[in-house]
Design an enzyme around this catalytic site. Sequence first.
Site, PDB file in Angstrom:
ATOM      1  N   HIS A  10       1.003   5.176   1.327  1.00  0.00           N
ATOM      2  CA  HIS A  10       0.411   6.179   2.218  1.00  0.00           C
ATOM      3  C   HIS A  10       0.364   7.540   1.525  1.00  0.00           C
ATOM      4  O   HIS A  10       1.363   7.971   0.933  1.00  0.00           O
ATOM      5  CB  HIS A  10       1.281   6.348   3.471  1.00  0.00           C
ATOM      6  CG  HIS A  10       1.286   5.168   4.382  1.00  0.00           C
ATOM      7  ND1 HIS A  10       0.467   5.079   5.483  1.00  0.00           N
ATOM      8  CD2 HIS A  10       2.009   4.028   4.357  1.00  0.00           C
ATOM      9  CE1 HIS A  10       0.705   3.928   6.111  1.00  0.00           C
ATOM     10  NE2 HIS A  10       1.630   3.271   5.452  1.00  0.00           N
ATOM     11  N   HIS A  23       0.847  -1.202   0.000  1.00  0.00           N
ATOM     12  CA  HIS A  23       0.000   0.000   0.000  1.00  0.00           C
ATOM     13  C   HIS A  23       0.874   1.240   0.000  1.00  0.00           C
ATOM     14  O   HIS A  23       2.020   1.194   0.443  1.00  0.00           O
ATOM     15  CB  HIS A  23      -0.952   0.017   1.209  1.00  0.00           C
ATOM     16  CG  HIS A  23      -0.272  -0.171   2.517  1.00  0.00           C
ATOM     17  ND1 HIS A  23       0.126  -1.415   2.978  1.00  0.00           N
ATOM     18  CD2 HIS A  23       0.123   0.711   3.460  1.00  0.00           C
ATOM     19  CE1 HIS A  23       0.720  -1.286   4.150  1.00  0.00           C
ATOM     20  NE2 HIS A  23       0.745   0.004   4.466  1.00  0.00           N
TER      21      HIS A  23
END
Length: 136
Positions: free
Chosen positions: A101, A99
């Site tokens: 941020h 992922h």
Amino acid sequence: MSDCIFCKIAVGEIPSATVYEDEDFRVILDLNPASYGHALVIPKQHYENLMTIPEELAGKAMIVAKKVATVLKEVLPCDGYNILQNNGLCAGQTVFHFHIHLIPRRENDNVGLEWNHIALTDAMRDEILKKVEGKF
Ligand code: 5GP
Ligand code: ZN
């Protein structure tokens, strides 16, 4: 991966505060944000980290990051952005599903992303450059 929280969130099995979704990604608000508007770009397919995600999908992830951060910067608003991505426990990764941020920054926001700098010595520089020689 059946026991991966981000797999479940990404495909909609677990509800999330979704700010953007397309065929390959879901972008959600972080449950414990570093700042107001902190979001996460999550691929719908499970890859543990940057080293294992296919190049094409990694490229698409950054395009999604740009798209969403640009809109969020307008609407939140904020003064700047940190785009960061943790790989490995020692690097602060806690969810082992790739992922990115998106962390909105504001003057004096107290978000602690600073680190102590060390000097790049000549020996260190030469050693690293030698190690990567011919690797790409
Ligand atoms: P990492 O530390 O792996 O780079 O980032 C994981 C992030 O996911 C953390 O910022 C954490 O707050 C967030 N997070 C963990 N579990 C959940 C969840 O179930 N929902 C949401 N929205 N965020 C989560
Ligand atoms: Zn997963």
